[in-house]
Write a protein that holds these residues in place. Structure first.
Motif, PDB file in Angstrom:
ATOM      1  N   VAL A 159      31.996  66.575 102.973  1.00  0.00           N
ATOM      2  CA  VAL A 159      32.373  67.220 104.227  1.00  0.00           C
ATOM      3  C   VAL A 159      33.788  67.761 104.052  1.00  0.00           C
ATOM      4  CG1 VAL A 159      32.766  66.946 106.700  1.00  0.00           C
ATOM      5  CG2 VAL A 159      30.894  65.716 105.585  1.00  0.00           C
ATOM      6  N   ASP A 160      33.958  69.074 104.185  1.00  0.00           N
ATOM      7  CA  ASP A 160      35.240  69.718 103.943  1.00  0.00           C
ATOM      8  C   ASP A 160      35.813  70.259 105.253  1.00  0.00           C
ATOM      9  OD1 ASP A 160      37.457  70.825 102.753  1.00  0.00           O
ATOM     10  OD2 ASP A 160      36.403  72.593 101.985  1.00  0.00           O
ATOM     11  N   GLY A 161      36.212  69.352 106.119  1.00  0.00           N
ATOM     12  CA  GLY A 161      36.863  69.758 107.354  1.00  0.00           C
ATOM     13  C   GLY A 161      35.894  70.293 108.389  1.00  0.00           C
ATOM     14  N   THR A 162      36.449  71.088 109.320  1.00  0.00           N
ATOM     15  CA  THR A 162      35.678  71.615 110.441  1.00  0.00           C
ATOM     16  C   THR A 162      35.911  73.116 110.559  1.00  0.00           C
ATOM     17  OG1 THR A 162      37.447  71.240 112.047  1.00  0.00           O
ATOM     18  CG2 THR A 162      35.893  69.424 111.664  1.00  0.00           C
ATOM     19  N   ALA A 163      35.124  73.759 111.405  1.00  0.00           N
ATOM     20  CA  ALA A 163      35.257  75.191 111.645  1.00  0.00           C
ATOM     21  C   ALA A 163      34.708  75.498 113.024  1.00  0.00           C
ATOM     22  CB  ALA A 163      34.498  75.990 110.591  1.00  0.00           C
ATOM     23  N   GLU A 164      34.995  76.685 113.515  1.00  0.00           N
ATOM     24  CA  GLU A 164      34.380  77.170 114.743  1.00  0.00           C
ATOM     25  C   GLU A 164      33.504  78.358 114.397  1.00  0.00           C
ATOM     26  OE1 GLU A 164      35.810  79.389 118.752  1.00  0.00           O
ATOM     27  OE2 GLU A 164      36.749  77.438 118.376  1.00  0.00           O
ATOM     28  N   VAL A 165      32.211  78.266 114.716  1.00  0.00           N
ATOM     29  CA  VAL A 165      31.244  79.304 114.389  1.00  0.00           C
ATOM     30  C   VAL A 165      30.505  79.704 115.650  1.00  0.00           C
ATOM     31  CG1 VAL A 165      29.201  79.879 113.014  1.00  0.00           C
ATOM     32  CG2 VAL A 165      30.976  78.407 112.054  1.00  0.00           C
ATOM     33  N   ALA A 166      30.462  80.984 115.927  1.00  0.00           N
ATOM     34  CA  ALA A 166      29.796  81.498 117.129  1.00  0.00           C
ATOM     35  C   ALA A 166      30.291  80.781 118.381  1.00  0.00           C
ATOM     36  CB  ALA A 166      28.273  81.366 116.994  1.00  0.00           C
ATOM     37  N   GLY A 167      31.590  80.426 118.379  1.00  0.00           N
ATOM     38  CA  GLY A 167      32.184  79.773 119.537  1.00  0.00           C
ATOM     39  C   GLY A 167      31.878  78.303 119.670  1.00  0.00           C
ATOM     40  N   ARG A 168      31.296  77.687 118.623  1.00  0.00           N
ATOM     41  CA  ARG A 168      30.914  76.277 118.701  1.00  0.00           C
ATOM     42  C   ARG A 168      31.588  75.492 117.574  1.00  0.00           C
ATOM     43  NH1 ARG A 168      26.782  75.043 122.028  1.00  0.00           N
ATOM     44  NH2 ARG A 168      26.308  73.147 120.826  1.00  0.00           N
ATOM     45  N   PRO A 169      32.077  74.276 117.858  1.00  0.00           N
ATOM     46  CA  PRO A 169      32.688  73.454 116.813  1.00  0.00           C
ATOM     47  C   PRO A 169      31.635  72.984 115.816  1.00  0.00           C
ATOM     48  CG  PRO A 169      32.497  72.211 118.847  1.00  0.00           C
ATOM     49  CD  PRO A 169      32.110  73.618 119.180  1.00  0.00           C
ATOM     50  N   ALA A 170      32.035  72.945 114.546  1.00  0.00           N
ATOM     51  CA  ALA A 170      31.078  72.601 113.488  1.00  0.00           C
ATOM     52  C   ALA A 170      31.775  71.868 112.359  1.00  0.00           C
ATOM     53  CB  ALA A 170      30.407  73.865 112.947  1.00  0.00           C
ATOM     54  N   TYR A 171      31.007  71.014 111.680  1.00  0.00           N
ATOM     55  CA  TYR A 171      31.448  70.387 110.431  1.00  0.00           C
ATOM     56  C   TYR A 171      31.081  71.307 109.269  1.00  0.00           C
ATOM     57  CZ  TYR A 171      31.792  65.994 113.076  1.00  0.00           C
ATOM     58  OH  TYR A 171      32.119  65.014 113.987  1.00  0.00           O
ATOM     59  N   THR A 172      31.910  71.298 108.207  1.00  0.00           N
ATOM     60  CA  THR A 172      31.616  72.093 107.017  1.00  0.00           C
ATOM     61  C   THR A 172      31.047  71.187 105.940  1.00  0.00           C
ATOM     62  OG1 THR A 172      33.411  73.642 107.522  1.00  0.00           O
ATOM     63  CG2 THR A 172      32.536  73.646 105.274  1.00  0.00           C
ATOM     64  N   LEU A 173      29.764  71.337 105.686  1.00  0.00           N
ATOM     65  CA  LEU A 173      29.067  70.570 104.651  1.00  0.00           C
ATOM     66  C   LEU A 173      29.056  71.389 103.366  1.00  0.00           C
ATOM     67  CD1 LEU A 173      27.255  68.024 104.075  1.00  0.00           C
ATOM     68  CD2 LEU A 173      25.304  69.494 104.636  1.00  0.00           C
ATOM     69  N   VAL A 174      29.464  70.758 102.258  1.00  0.00           N
ATOM     70  CA  VAL A 174      29.548  71.461 100.975  1.00  0.00           C
ATOM     71  C   VAL A 174      28.614  70.797  99.973  1.00  0.00           C
ATOM     72  CG1 VAL A 174      31.044  72.236  99.102  1.00  0.00           C
ATOM     73  CG2 VAL A 174      31.945  72.078 101.433  1.00  0.00           C
ATOM     74  N   LEU A 175      27.736  71.592  99.375  1.00  0.00           N
ATOM     75  CA  LEU A 175      26.840  71.121  98.324  1.00  0.00           C
ATOM     76  C   LEU A 175      27.225  71.774  97.009  1.00  0.00           C
ATOM     77  CD1 LEU A 175      24.939  71.707 101.123  1.00  0.00           C
ATOM     78  CD2 LEU A 175      23.372  70.363  99.734  1.00  0.00           C
ATOM     79  N   THR A 176      27.580  70.954  96.023  1.00  0.00           N
ATOM     80  CA  THR A 176      27.992  71.427  94.700  1.00  0.00           C
ATOM     81  C   THR A 176      26.984  70.924  93.667  1.00  0.00           C
ATOM     82  OG1 THR A 176      30.303  71.257  95.398  1.00  0.00           O
ATOM     83  CG2 THR A 176      29.878  71.464  93.035  1.00  0.00           C
ATOM     84  N   PRO A 177      26.529  71.793  92.762  1.00  0.00           N
ATOM     85  CA  PRO A 177      25.521  71.342  91.793  1.00  0.00           C
ATOM     86  C   PRO A 177      26.033  70.235  90.889  1.00  0.00           C
ATOM     87  CG  PRO A 177      26.350  73.532  91.241  1.00  0.00           C
ATOM     88  CD  PRO A 177      26.871  73.215  92.598  1.00  0.00           C
ATOM     89  N   GLN A 178      25.164  69.289  90.577  1.00  0.00           N
ATOM     90  CA  GLN A 178      25.489  68.263  89.600  1.00  0.00           C
ATOM     91  C   GLN A 178      25.793  68.926  88.251  1.00  0.00           C
ATOM     92  OE1 GLN A 178      25.885  65.125  90.183  1.00  0.00           O
ATOM     93  NE2 GLN A 178      24.662  64.559  91.964  1.00  0.00           N
ATOM     94  N   PRO A 179      26.635  68.287  87.406  1.00  0.00           N
ATOM     95  CA  PRO A 179      26.994  68.886  86.108  1.00  0.00           C
ATOM     96  C   PRO A 179      25.791  69.235  85.239  1.00  0.00           C
ATOM     97  CG  PRO A 179      28.429  67.023  86.605  1.00  0.00           C
ATOM     98  CD  PRO A 179      27.355  67.022  87.650  1.00  0.00           C
ATOM     99  N   THR A 180      24.679  68.561  85.432  1.00  0.00           N
ATOM    100  CA  THR A 180      23.493  68.822  84.609  1.00  0.00           C
ATOM    101  C   THR A 180      22.710  70.048  85.075  1.00  0.00           C
ATOM    102  OG1 THR A 180      22.261  67.272  85.997  1.00  0.00           O
ATOM    103  CG2 THR A 180      23.216  66.413  83.952  1.00  0.00           C
ATOM    104  N   GLU A 181      23.043  70.595  86.242  1.00  0.00           N
ATOM    105  CA  GLU A 181      22.312  71.750  86.760  1.00  0.00           C
ATOM    106  C   GLU A 181      22.750  73.024  86.036  1.00  0.00           C
ATOM    107  OE1 GLU A 181      19.818  71.639  89.515  1.00  0.00           O
ATOM    108  OE2 GLU A 181      19.946  69.708  88.498  1.00  0.00           O
ATOM    109  N   ARG A 182      21.794  73.803  85.560  1.00  0.00           N
ATOM    110  CA  ARG A 182      22.078  75.027  84.800  1.00  0.00           C
ATOM    111  C   ARG A 182      22.022  76.233  85.739  1.00  0.00           C
ATOM    112  NH1 ARG A 182      17.523  74.630  80.359  1.00  0.00           N
ATOM    113  NH2 ARG A 182      16.357  74.203  82.282  1.00  0.00           N
ATOM    114  N   THR A 183      23.004  76.335  86.602  1.00  0.00           N
ATOM    115  CA  THR A 183      22.989  77.376  87.620  1.00  0.00           C
ATOM    116  C   THR A 183      24.213  78.265  87.505  1.00  0.00           C
ATOM    117  OG1 THR A 183      22.931  77.791  90.016  1.00  0.00           O
ATOM    118  CG2 THR A 183      24.132  75.842  89.261  1.00  0.00           C
ATOM    119  N   MET A 184      24.103  79.475  88.044  1.00  0.00           N
ATOM    120  CA  MET A 184      25.228  80.400  88.111  1.00  0.00           C
ATOM    121  C   MET A 184      25.947  80.313  89.450  1.00  0.00           C
ATOM    122  SD  MET A 184      23.272  83.602  86.257  1.00  0.00           S
ATOM    123  CE  MET A 184      24.649  84.758  86.306  1.00  0.00           C
ATOM    124  N   LEU A 185      25.493  79.419  90.309  1.00  0.00           N
ATOM    125  CA  LEU A 185      26.134  79.231  91.605  1.00  0.00           C
ATOM    126  C   LEU A 185      27.159  78.113  91.537  1.00  0.00           C
ATOM    127  CD1 LEU A 185      23.042  79.493  93.978  1.00  0.00           C
ATOM    128  CD2 LEU A 185      24.581  81.305  93.208  1.00  0.00           C
TER     129      LEU A 185
END
Length: 347
Positions: A159-185
């Motif tokens: 969880v990387d802090g909070t934000a306001e989106v479309a006028g509503r308070p929100a938590y920022t959820l961050v998903l990062t690939p595990q080191p074994t994942e072979r992705t370009m993201l």
């Protein structure tokens, strides 16, 4: 910021496909509201069990994936778009997709789904499927929750802090690939409504780039009862109506990848392998004069590649790779070319 609507299906597909279907909705962040602390595990769990009730809103998408249209593959069209969405619960939904010369309307009453194109005045009707099945076109919030459920298995979640989106308070959820994942993201960031716990914002970032490859979001959203008439559809006079093939018959059976699609791998380095329809293959072999209007010349896309799986052409962007084979297959993923080629050789 440029915005576009994405209504597609299924699972995180980059290269246009693995970032595509899964991703539901997002928006523009502003101030950082003060909210009670929440652990990543509790936040994910609350998203997966959220029952937000009826709502409506305006959705936009900023798509910088950069892939050309590939026959038979899920698409995230380039260009600025917006859409209006309504959700009535119990599988009921409506989406209005404006276009330059008309509008496309998608309507579901929980058991019957309609797709109406005002440009050529055609409507396709399909039935079947339990109301609880999330359709990314009529229930984008539910579809977004599904992608979180898929990626969390192969991700580091924070969880990387909070934000306001479309006028509503929100938590920022961050998903990062595990080191074994072979992705370009590099990561996927999801703004989760602090009260309703549905995704309000989704941002996909590629490795080595600070600019989002894809951002989808609510510009505005209102929760509360919706007019029941929104979730019924009567074709306007003069409309050509056709029924989608029933389950078990030839042709598309529901929204999502074509029948015969197989998945190789899971999570971030998942690759979809699809078979192009025979008519499209034949049209391509006939040359430019026989190719349908608007269809891409596959012989002009990407660079020639070959392997134990055969011959084809590879199209690579900052977020993924697609290989179109000479024998009519299309393989796409948010992964480098060798991973897509490996998937083609997997049975």
């Amino acid at each position: 910021m440029r915005r576009r609507w994405f209504g597609a299906a299924g699972a995180v597909v980059a290269a246009g496909a693995v970032v595509a279907g899964v991703i539901g909705i997002g928006g523009t962040a502003a101030a950082q509201p003060q909210l009670p602390p929440v652990s990543p595990e509790d936040l994910v769990a609350s998203v997966m069990t959220a029952q937000p009730g009826p709502f409506n809103g305006t959705v936009g998408i900023d798509n910088e994936l950069g892939l050309p249209a590939l026959p038979g593959a899920p698409q995230l069209g380039n260009g600025e778009q917006s859409a209006r969405v309504w959700s009535g619960g119990d599988g009921r939904g409506r989406v209005a997709l404006p276009s330059g010369d008309g509008e496309k309307t998608l309507v579901s009453d929980g058991t019957t789904r309609w797709a109406y194109d005002a440009t050529d005045r055609t409507a396709t009707r399909s039935t079947g499927g339990a109301p609880e099945q999330k359709d990314p076109q009529t229930d984008p919030a539910g579809a977004s929750a599904q992608i979180i459920g898929e990626l969390r298995k192969t991700s580091q979640v924070a969880v990387d802090g909070t934000a306001e989106v479309a006028g509503r308070p929100a938590y920022t959820l961050v998903l990062t690939p595990q080191p074994t994942e072979r992705t370009m993201l590099r990561e996927v960031r999801v703004a989760v409504d602090a009260e309703k716990r549905i995704p309000l914002q989704l941002t996909v970032l590629a490795t080595g780039s600070a600019t989002p490859a894809l951002q989808i979001g609510f510009d505005d959203v209102t929760f509360g009862p919706q007019d029941p008439s929104l979730f019924t559809f009567t074709p306007p006079p003069g409309t050509t109506v056709k029924d989608a093939p029933a389950r078990g018959q030839d042709g598309p059976q529901r929204q999502g990848p074509p029948e015969g699609t197989r998945t190789v791998g899971d999570g971030w380095d998942r690759v979809l392998v699809l078979q192009r329809p025979a008519q499209q293959q034949g049209d391509q072999q006939q040359g430019d004069q026989q190719r349908p209007e608007g269809a891409p010349d596959l012989n002009a896309l990407g660079t020639p590649v070959s392997g134990p799986w055969g011959n084809g052409r590879a199209i690579t962007t900052a977020v993924g790779t697609a290989i179109v084979t000479d024998d009519g297959r299309v393989a796409v993923g948010a992964v480098p070319e060798p991973v897509v080629a490996e998937a083609l050789g997997t049975r």
